[in-house]
Write a protein that holds these residues in place. Structure first.
Motif, PDB file in Angstrom:
ATOM      1  N   GLY A 147      -2.451  -1.111  -3.597  1.00 11.00           N
ATOM      2  CA  GLY A 147      -3.484  -0.226  -3.083  1.00 11.00           C
ATOM      3  C   GLY A 147      -2.917   1.149  -2.781  1.00 11.00           C
ATOM      4  O   GLY A 147      -1.767   1.273  -2.365  1.00 11.00           O
ATOM      5  N   ILE A 169       2.821  -1.055   4.233  1.00  9.65           N
ATOM      6  CA  ILE A 169       2.228   0.257   3.986  1.00  9.65           C
ATOM      7  C   ILE A 169       3.301   1.338   3.999  1.00  9.65           C
ATOM      8  O   ILE A 169       4.009   1.517   4.994  1.00  9.65           O
ATOM      9  CB  ILE A 169       1.165   0.566   5.061  1.00  9.65           C
ATOM     10  N   TYR A 205       0.843  -1.191   0.000  1.00  7.23           N
ATOM     11  CA  TYR A 205       0.000   0.000   0.000  1.00  7.23           C
ATOM     12  C   TYR A 205       0.880   1.245   0.000  1.00  7.23           C
ATOM     13  O   TYR A 205       1.989   1.227   0.540  1.00  7.23           O
ATOM     14  CB  TYR A 205      -0.831   0.093   1.280  1.00  7.23           C
ATOM     15  N   THR A 242      -9.881  -1.811   1.073  1.00  6.43           N
ATOM     16  CA  THR A 242      -8.881  -1.813   0.000  1.00  6.43           C
ATOM     17  C   THR A 242      -8.392  -3.233  -0.258  1.00  6.43           C
ATOM     18  O   THR A 242      -8.319  -3.684  -1.407  1.00  6.43           O
ATOM     19  CB  THR A 242      -7.688  -0.909   0.363  1.00  6.43           C
ATOM     20  N   LEU A 290      -0.045  -6.587   5.064  1.00  3.20           N
ATOM     21  CA  LEU A 290      -0.013  -5.290   4.401  1.00  3.20           C
ATOM     22  C   LEU A 290       1.317  -4.616   4.675  1.00  3.20           C
ATOM     23  O   LEU A 290       1.734  -4.495   5.830  1.00  3.20           O
ATOM     24  CB  LEU A 290      -1.153  -4.404   4.908  1.00  3.20           C
TER      25      LEU A 290
END
Length: 217
Positions: free
Chosen positions: A87, A65, A15, A169, A63
């Motif tokens: 994302g 990020i 992300y 997401t 994830l």
């Protein structure tokens, strides 16, 4: 950024969080990863990083990020992080119209620098300050609909809809994997399936600078 320890997840999703300086990008990340609100955070310099394992449709997903600086002088640096993002969370401050007015510029970068299947979510942050609202929900929702974006309002301070922003997401990315619109073999997909070693992921390059400080708005 090496990923150590046992792999208890099936996918890694990359992300990025983008938007103007001071809209609360780092605070959204911190609320999601640490379940805490950090007030009076210094502004992000360059890029910061956080991780969390979630579950979607019975699959554990990690994830990764990347929280990017909103200041214009860092745009050249942060643009390199768009590449290979599955994302993108694009945030603005509902109490500052200028941050909303700049969304078209952020969206142009996101469209140009990510892959066509990158899931972009629009987040109106600081919804706890509704009395100071400068952008209506309806106006932002129309912008999101016109540009094919998921949209929600959230508060990094109270935690409202923060979980949902990151999870929605991931659900959309996972849906794209299931229906075949996201090619996991493509280098730019931002997704890695079932990692088999502890040397990191193909979607993150180790020569990118990382600011390890905890939080910054």
């Amino acid at each position: 950024m090496a990923t150590a320890g046992p792999y208890n997840y099936s996918y890694i999703f990359k992300y990025i969080i983008i938007g103007d300086m001071g809209v609360g990008k780092s605070c959204l990340l911190h609320q999601f990863t640490e379940k805490k609100f950090m007030s009076d955070c210094p502004h992000t310099i360059g890029v910061e990083f956080g991780t969390r394992i979630i579950e979607v449709a019975g699959q554990k997903i990690k994830l990764q990020i990347w929280d990017t600086a909103g200041q214009e002088r860092f745009r050249a640096v942060t643009r390199s992080y768009y590449r290979g993002a599955a994302g993108a969370l694009m945030a603005y401050d509902i109490t500052r119209r200028s941050t909303y007015n700049h969304l078209s510029s952020w969206l142009t970068d996101a469209r140009n620098l990510t892959n066509p299947n990158t899931v972009i979510v629009l987040i109106g942050n600081k919804c706890d300050l509704d009395s100071q609202r400068d952008v209506t929900y309806e106006e932002a929702k129309q912008f999101a609909d016109e540009n094919g974006l998921l949209y929600l309002e959230a508060s990094a301070k109270t935690g409202e809809n923060v979980e949902e922003a990151f999870l929605d997401t991931a659900k959309k990315i996972y849906q794209n994997i299931q229906d075949g619109s996201l090619d996991l073999n493509a280098a730019e997909s931002g997704v890695q399936h079932k990692p088999t070693n502890s040397r990191g992921t193909t979607t993150i390059t180790t020569d990118q600078p990382v600011n390890e400080s905890k939080c910054a708005c």
